[in-house]
Write a protein that holds these residues in place. Structure first.
Motif, PDB file in Angstrom:
ATOM      1  N   ILE B  21       0.832  -1.204   0.000  1.00 60.41           N
ATOM      2  CA  ILE B  21       0.000   0.000   0.000  1.00 60.41           C
ATOM      3  C   ILE B  21       0.871   1.261   0.000  1.00 60.41           C
ATOM      4  O   ILE B  21       0.611   2.215  -0.730  1.00 60.41           O
ATOM      5  CB  ILE B  21      -0.951  -0.007   1.222  1.00 60.41           C
ATOM      6  N   SER B  25       0.760   3.995  -3.003  1.00 63.41           N
ATOM      7  CA  SER B  25       0.418   5.403  -2.697  1.00 63.41           C
ATOM      8  C   SER B  25       1.559   6.328  -3.090  1.00 63.41           C
ATOM      9  O   SER B  25       1.339   7.412  -3.630  1.00 63.41           O
ATOM     10  CB  SER B  25       0.146   5.592  -1.202  1.00 63.41           C
ATOM     11  N   ALA B 247     -14.462  -1.560   1.686  1.00 66.46           N
ATOM     12  CA  ALA B 247     -13.832  -0.650   0.729  1.00 66.46           C
ATOM     13  C   ALA B 247     -14.892   0.100  -0.071  1.00 66.46           C
ATOM     14  O   ALA B 247     -14.746   1.297  -0.342  1.00 66.46           O
ATOM     15  CB  ALA B 247     -12.900  -1.426  -0.205  1.00 66.46           C
ATOM     16  N   GLY B 251     -15.411   4.158  -0.262  1.00 66.37           N
ATOM     17  CA  GLY B 251     -15.472   4.834  -1.563  1.00 66.37           C
ATOM     18  C   GLY B 251     -16.731   5.678  -1.697  1.00 66.37           C
ATOM     19  O   GLY B 251     -16.681   6.836  -2.128  1.00 66.37           O
ATOM     20  N   VAL B 254     -16.576   8.949   0.244  1.00 67.75           N
ATOM     21  CA  VAL B 254     -15.823  10.030  -0.407  1.00 67.75           C
ATOM     22  C   VAL B 254     -16.743  10.850  -1.313  1.00 67.75           C
ATOM     23  O   VAL B 254     -16.729  12.086  -1.278  1.00 67.75           O
ATOM     24  CB  VAL B 254     -14.641   9.442  -1.211  1.00 67.75           C
ATOM     25  N   THR B 285      -5.076   8.592   0.456  1.00 65.25           N
ATOM     26  CA  THR B 285      -5.116   7.300  -0.235  1.00 65.25           C
ATOM     27  C   THR B 285      -4.544   6.215   0.668  1.00 65.25           C
ATOM     28  O   THR B 285      -5.123   5.141   0.839  1.00 65.25           O
ATOM     29  CB  THR B 285      -4.283   7.377  -1.533  1.00 65.25           C
ATOM     30  N   LEU B 288      -6.870   5.513   3.804  1.00 61.75           N
ATOM     31  CA  LEU B 288      -8.093   4.752   3.528  1.00 61.75           C
ATOM     32  C   LEU B 288      -7.775   3.283   3.272  1.00 61.75           C
ATOM     33  O   LEU B 288      -8.500   2.396   3.724  1.00 61.75           O
ATOM     34  CB  LEU B 288      -8.851   5.364   2.346  1.00 61.75           C
ATOM     35  N   ALA B 289      -6.668   3.008   2.547  1.00 67.01           N
ATOM     36  CA  ALA B 289      -6.302   1.618   2.279  1.00 67.01           C
ATOM     37  C   ALA B 289      -5.921   0.908   3.576  1.00 67.01           C
ATOM     38  O   ALA B 289      -6.302  -0.242   3.803  1.00 67.01           O
ATOM     39  CB  ALA B 289      -5.165   1.549   1.268  1.00 67.01           C
ATOM     40  N   VAL B 292      -9.001  -0.013   5.382  1.00 68.69           N
ATOM     41  CA  VAL B 292      -9.654  -1.210   4.828  1.00 68.69           C
ATOM     42  C   VAL B 292      -8.978  -2.469   5.371  1.00 68.69           C
ATOM     43  O   VAL B 292      -9.653  -3.402   5.833  1.00 68.69           O
ATOM     44  CB  VAL B 292      -9.602  -1.203   3.287  1.00 68.69           C
ATOM     45  N   VAL B 293      -7.644  -2.487   5.339  1.00 70.81           N
ATOM     46  CA  VAL B 293      -6.904  -3.662   5.827  1.00 70.81           C
ATOM     47  C   VAL B 293      -7.213  -3.887   7.307  1.00 70.81           C
ATOM     48  O   VAL B 293      -7.480  -5.016   7.737  1.00 70.81           O
ATOM     49  CB  VAL B 293      -5.390  -3.484   5.604  1.00 70.81           C
TER      50      VAL B 293
END
Lengths: 293, 313
Positions: B21, B25, B247, B251, B254, B285, B288-289, B292-293
């Motif tokens: 990630i 990014s 996720a 999204g 946003v 970015t 947010l990733a 999610v993880v």
């Protein structure tokens, strides 16, 4: 010997035919209705110049916000520019449909190939490809596409690039899983014993059995891509003004929703109808491709 | 072997993903065609200030050096400097994270309230009229752009009836609940459309389990089976389905933040893209990733803790 090998090859290829081809396929109403709706929308957008003689970007500042069926404008005009809503809808649909078909079409091919290779070869190839897929999957799809568009600059083409770069992951995962279960099947082992090359086994013997899962998912994915294109257009990061696109039309009309409700409402309905047609096609395809016995 | 070793293994599995990630990014933003310094300076561009800025941003170093420095900073919670706000990125994000966190939690709760009972009814009456109506409604809901649904809701519930504010975050707990209701409902509707199919299938699966048949066979009433046997067993798969789709929820948040001007990091992300504030884009970015993880990890762990049948594999 050569003739024998040829005969063996033919037998193997016969076995590799999709299970469904030899039986009746069920064409159900969702498939027919879905394809019908989609065909109508696509034809309207493609032949937009024959249906409306207004330029989608031509302004008529004397008649902004005209209601539907007035002044020769079937769906009225937008405010504050007085552009014909029907023209913008039909020409704008071209961009959304292009993303729906072109974005999805490329990612299904790329994702399927990656998934096949990953599942078939296994080992470190599989590990590397699937770890890359894990990483892409961790990002919210929309956020990753936004970041790519941020780097490349907002345009329709860069939106395609962003979807191509990210969208393959789901297909790769679906196809890999199916390939793993298929490659142990007897007919695959037989074709390997018969001397088939790996590429031939993957494409001719494994792929026909597993492609239906990817095709059905592609219909959901196409809806997602159209919604994504519209969302980016709405945020000002997709198709750029004054070019029409359903998402940008909604953004333009938003502030005039109280007085000209039809300007933002109509493109939203167009997106929903297009999406419903893809849903129906997906439902119908699932039944059509399901092995029956 | 028990739950702890599973948790440990899942944590270790997450490390390469987190590493990936940071790579994505970083390189997304640093492989921009053209000169970011020129983009930042715009009209104020001249050779001297450009060179100074390039040096202060570390852009004159090799790209891998830049990445390693970035990685070192990220580990220490330093996400760089915002060009536009002239503040640390972590501070710019931190100032706006509350509305987003509120939206995510609020819309998750609403989505659960909407989708779980409907999925349950759908599954109990599967292939009946009610089931088909519910499924058809959510096929339509899935195809509608969420931001457009938001705009229509604003028209009906904020402008015509004036029940809810058009935009903003509100003050105090009750204020947030009221101000964020419409954006949360919008997200929840879209999220429910994604969830309901899997939820329905999950409940159908529980319904076909042997212990349900046993319960029926020994003469328990439908209501008792539902409450005592089915619902409890339907909770773990529900949590997993939620985690798998998190996720999508982030999204949607946003986009919807921008419809309702909530002032969270989704709105910050879009304005940062337009302002070419690349460090902020990179930071959001990444964040947010990672979220999610982290949420996936959490839902996996909760699933294992709630359902002893799941192997710790």
């Amino acid at each position: 010997m050569a003739a024998n090998a040829q005969a063996a090859q033919e037998l193997i290829d016969l076995d590799a035919e999709p299970i469904t081809t030899s039986r009746h396929r069920a064409v159900t109403w969702p498939l027919v209705v879905g394809l019908g709706i989609f065909a109508v929308i696509a034809l309207l957008c493609i032949f937009a110049p024959l249906i409306t003689h207004y330029d989608p970007t031509a302004q008529d500042l004397l008649h902004p916000g005209a209601p539907p069926f007035t002044g020769g404008h079937v769906l009225g005009t937008d405010a504050p520019y007085g552009r014909d809503v029907l023209s913008r809808l039909l020409y704008g649909g071209r961009a959304d449909l292009a993303i729906g078909l072109g974005g999805t079409g490329v990612t299904i091919v790329v994702g399927t190939l990656i998934g096949l290779i990953s599942g078939y070869y296994g080992g470190w190839v599989d590990s590397v490809l699937m770890r890359i897929a894990d990483v892409f999957f961790a990002f919210p799809f929309l956020v990753l596409v936004l970041a790519i568009v941020a780097a490349l600059g907002p345009s329709l083409f860069n939106l395609f690039v962003a979807i191509w770069a990210v969208g393959w992951v789901s297909y790769a995962r679906i196809i890999r899983g199916q390939t793993l279960s298929m490659k142990q099947r007897d007919f695959v082992l037989a074709s390997r014993c018969g001397g088939c090359k790996n590429g031939r086994i993957m494409v001719r013997h494994i792929l026909p059995h597993i492609i239906s899962a990817a095709l059905v998912f592609a219909m959901v994915d196409a809806i997602g891509n159209i919604l994504l294109a519209a969302a980016l257009g709405y945020l000002g990061l997709g198709v750029q003004e004054p070019a029409p696109e359903w998402g940008t039309m909604i953004a333009d009309g938003q502030q005039y929703i109280v007085t000209q409700w039809w300007v933002p409402t109509i493109p939203g309905i167009a997106i929903a109808i297009t999406g419903i047609s893809f849903s129906l096609i997906g439902d119908g395809l699932a039944t059509y491709l399901r092995p029956r016995g | 072997m028990g739950g702890y070793s599973f948790v440990g293994r899942r944590l270790i599995q997450a490390i390469p993903v987190l590493f990936g990630i940071t790579l994505v990014s970083f390189f997304l933003i640093h492989l921009i065609p053209g000169d970011p310094v020129a983009a930042i300076l715009g009209n104020h561009y001249n050779a001297q200030t450009a060179a100074a800025l390039r040096h202060s941003l570390g852009l004159d170093r090799p790209i891998w050096d830049q990445y390693l420095i970035f990685l070192g900073h990220v580990v220490h919670g330093n996400l760089g400097q915002s060009i536009y706000y002239e503040q640390p990125v972590s501070q710019v994000i931190g100032d706006r994270i509350a509305p987003t966190a509120w939206l995510v939690v609020y819309s998750s709760v609403l989505a659960a309230v909407i989708s779980f009972p409907l999925a349950l009814v759908s599954a109990l009456r599967h292939d009946g009229v009610i089931d088909q109506v519910i499924r058809a409604v959510f096929v339509v809901a899935f195809a509608m752009p969420a931001f457009w649904v938001g705009i229509v809701l604003i028209l009906f519930l904020s402008i015509d009836v004036k029940i809810f504010p058009v935009s903003g975050y509100g003050n105090g707990f009750a204020g947030h609940l009221q101000a964020l209701f419409l954006p949360s409902l919008t997200i929840a509707l879209a999220f429910s459309a994604v969830l309901i199919r899997s939820l329905r299938n999950g409940i159908l699966e529980v319904m076909s389990e042997d212990y349900i048949r046993t319960a029926r066979a020994k003469g328990l009433g439908t209501r008792l089976i539902l409450l005592r046997h089915m619902l409890r067993n339907a909770v773990p798969p529900t949590i997993t389905i939620f985690g798998v789709n998190i996720a999508f929820l982030l999204g949607s948040t946003v986009v919807i933040e921008n419809v309702f001007a909530v002032g969270g990091i989704g709105q910050l992300l879009v304005s940062a893209i337009l302002q070419r504030d690349y460090e902020v884009v990179q930071g959001i970015t990444l964040l947010l990733a990672v979220a999610v993880v982290a949420i996936n990890l959490l839902t996996d762990i909760v699933h294992v803790l709630l359902d002893p049948r799941v192997s710790y594999g």
